[in-house]
Every structure is written in C-alpha cells, then in structure tokens.
Design an enzyme around this catalytic site. Structure first.
Site, short mmCIF file in Angstrom:
data_model
loop_
_atom_site.label_atom_id
_atom_site.label_comp_id
_atom_site.label_asym_id
_atom_site.label_seq_id
_atom_site.Cartn_x
_atom_site.Cartn_y
_atom_site.Cartn_z
N GLU A 139 0.50 -1.20 -0.40
CA GLU A 139 0.15 -0.05 -0.45
C GLU A 139 0.86 1.62 0.28
O GLU A 139 1.82 1.43 0.91
CB GLU A 139 -0.54 -0.11 1.53
CG GLU A 139 -2.14 1.33 0.91
CD GLU A 139 -2.80 1.16 2.57
OE1 GLU A 139 -3.46 2.12 2.77
OE2 GLU A 139 -2.47 0.54 3.95
N LYS A 215 -9.91 2.53 -1.95
CA LYS A 215 -9.72 2.37 -1.37
C LYS A 215 -11.26 2.54 -0.95
O LYS A 215 -11.25 4.00 -0.28
CB LYS A 215 -8.50 2.88 -0.23
CG LYS A 215 -8.64 1.87 1.15
CD LYS A 215 -7.78 2.54 1.71
CE LYS A 215 -7.76 2.22 3.03
NZ LYS A 215 -5.83 2.06 4.31
N CYS A 252 -6.14 -2.48 2.30
CA CYS A 252 -5.54 -2.00 3.44
C CYS A 252 -6.85 -2.96 4.94
O CYS A 252 -7.50 -3.47 4.97
CB CYS A 252 -5.38 -1.04 3.96
SG CYS A 252 -4.45 -0.79 5.91
#
Length: 341
Positions: A139, A215, A252
C-alpha cells in the site's frame, strides 16, 4: 529486510522492536520447538494443503543471487489442487513485495521516492525473472505511510493513477516480463479537482492500464485517521479479468469487513490481493487471519502484504486515542510469516 528509523538500517530500533530477538514468528518457533513437534504447530498455524504442509517452491540460483546482491529476503511456496480428469491444470504464479523505506523521512520527497524506486525495481526484476505472472506491491509504496501525521505536505507524493510516474515505470516491467502488476499509490485525481484517493492501479501483461480500485473503507482509529487525506473510494468492488485470472484488490482496512471480501467474490474474483500498512499493536494478530478466513469463506485465493520497517517522522503528532504526542507509528514487528523484516 531490516527495520529502519529514518531510513537508517543500523538503528537500535530494529533490536528493540524485534520479535523476542527473532525476525519472524517462524524463526522463533524453529529455535525452541523440536522438529517433530514443530510440524504439528505449523499445521495448526498455517493449515494444510491437501493434507500436507504447504510446499516450498524451488527458485533458480540466479533469482537467489539477485536477492542476495540486492539485500532482500526471498521465499517461494506453492498450493496444489486435485487433478481433474477433464480439464488441464491452470498454474498461476503470483508475487508479493513488502519493503521498508530507503531514505529518511526528512529527505527531499523526490529523493525518498527515487530511493524506493531503486530498491523495488531490483525486486520486480527478480520476480519477473522467476516467472511471476501477477505481482502486487504494498500500500502506498512510493512514500512513507505518513497519513498518521495529518500534515498536508505529504500530499506531494500523490500522482495521477493512469499517467503517473510509478505507473509509467511499472508498465515497462509489465511489458518486459508479460506480468500483471498491481501498483498501490496515493492518487491525485486531476480530472476532478485534484481529489486525493488511496488507489491501486492494475497494469495488464502488455503494459496497458486495465483499471483501478480506490480504497473503500477508511480507518479512523489510533494513528490511522486517514480521512484527513482521502475518503471512501467510489469504484465499488471491481474485478479485473487478466490473462492469468480474475483478480481484485481489497486495500488495507477493507480486510476488517467480511462483506467487502464477499463482494469481490460475488463479482467473480479468483485471487484477492490485500496490500496493507498496519502496526503490531493494532492489527498484527488480525491481518493474516482475516485474509485466510476470507479465502475459506469465499472459495478464492488471498494474498496479504504488510509493509515492514520503522518510520520516524520529523514532527510529533497526536492520535485520536489519547496517547501522548509521538513520532513513530509503524513498528518492525509486523511481517508476513516466513519473510524477514
């Protein structure tokens, strides 16, 4: 890879933040548990593949030499499946890269990024030479994970998704090795008022951009108040149909949400990558288990990455959890099993 403080691999922080003096949990167990009993311990910790421990994947001498020369740890494993009678086996080789920062966080931003480029390009070359077909970086790999600081200047690391320098650089490697590459970055959306997103760009095996995923779950806990920089993404749960299989990217914090994993599966994903940046005190007991549980629940493969090392920032910052001001959000005690930090 060694943990670093301000990019210094000789920092005492590595010793302080090691796992009881060992680089990995596996190394600790191997040191203290007799071999015959260790087999059973690893069976419970790592599971079994068709009734046996996961097998190591032999890698050629040139690949090992490249890793030794560049100073990174290299491991290979394989999962096997029952041979079907009417269909030929489909073998897919994937690669995951996790790394520490390579320059102090006080260095000029361009210098920090170029230091990361120099280190990661060697790993990408090694992956390509080893026959990796789908490669995923960690990430926001082009920068320190500075979102804990809430300081605006770190936005200078943001770049356009489709035309930014990291995508252009990785497109050349995708073409060279006929490799699909997932490029997680801090995105600057120039076509929409320079909105900032946490994004993964998917590059096809011919160097073409297949698309991107933003995300879609943002943490607001402890040091990870990332909504200072970006909000939830607007790309839904895309699945990218590559020449090697249907892949998705659960970035994540999305790993904490079972329905997030499920949505990628419902959209047809066969492999879901989870590039992350988390700390031992917050998520070390969770992130590997979450990815494994997602694979079990959704009948696909998962591949989880967490950045390693220690990142120290110039200015003290405060958390939303009442802790005193501090400079170190990331510790070196988070790593994938079998890989040294």
């Amino acid at each position: 890879m060694p943990g670093t403080a301000n990019g210094d691999p000789n920092s005492d922080l590595q010793a302080e933040r090691s796992l009881a003096g060992f680089e990995t949990l596996d190394a600790l167990l191997e040191n203290y548990i007799p071999e015959d009993k260790l087999v059973e311990v690893k069976r419970v910790l790592h599971g079994a593949n068709r009734g046996a421990p996961v097998q190591t994947l032999p890698l050629d001498r040139a690949t090992h030499d490249a890793a030794a020369s560049a100073g990174f740890d290299l491991q290979g494993y394989r999962f096997i499946a029952r041979q079907e009678q009417n269909r030929k086996p489909r073998i897919v080789q994937i690669g995951l890269i996790q790394n520490s920062i390579k320059a102090p966080t006080t260095a000029p931003y361009a210098e920090q990024t170029q230091a990361l480029y120099a280190a990661v390009q060697k790993i990408v070359d090694a992956a390509g030479s080893a026959g990796v077909q789908i490669l995923c970086l960690q990430e926001a790999w082009t920068m320190p994970f500075a979102f804990c600081t809430r300081e605006r200047e770190w936005l200078e690391f943001a770049e356009p998704a489709e035309t930014g320098p990291s995508t252009k650089m990785l497109q050349k490697y995708a073409q060279k090795y006929k490799m699909v590459i997932i490029n997680p970055i801090l995105e600057r959306d120039e076509s929409h008022g320079e909105t900032i997103w946490n994004t993964a760009v998917v590059i096809g095996h011919k160097g073409n951009v297949l698309g991107k995923h933003r995300k879609n779950h943002i943490p607001r806990v402890g040091d990870f108040n990332e909504s200072t920089y970006y909000l939830e993404g607007n790309t839904g749960h895309p699945v990218f149909d590559t020449v090697y299989g249907r892949i998705a990217v659960n970035i994540c914090y999305g790993r904490h949400h079972p329905l997030n994993w499920q949505a990628f599966g419902m959209n047809g994903a066969e492999i879901v990558f989870n590039p992350s940046a988390t700390v031992g005190s917050l998520s070390e007991p969770l992130w590997g288990i979450e990815a494994r549980n997602a694979a079990i629940a959704n009948s696909y493969f998962t591949a989880a990455i967490n950045r390693v090392g220690t990142e120290v920032f110039p200015n003290d910052f405060t958390s939303g959890d009442g802790q005193a001001a501090h400079k170190v959000p990331l510790s070196s005690d988070c790593c994938t099993p079998h890989l040294d930090c």
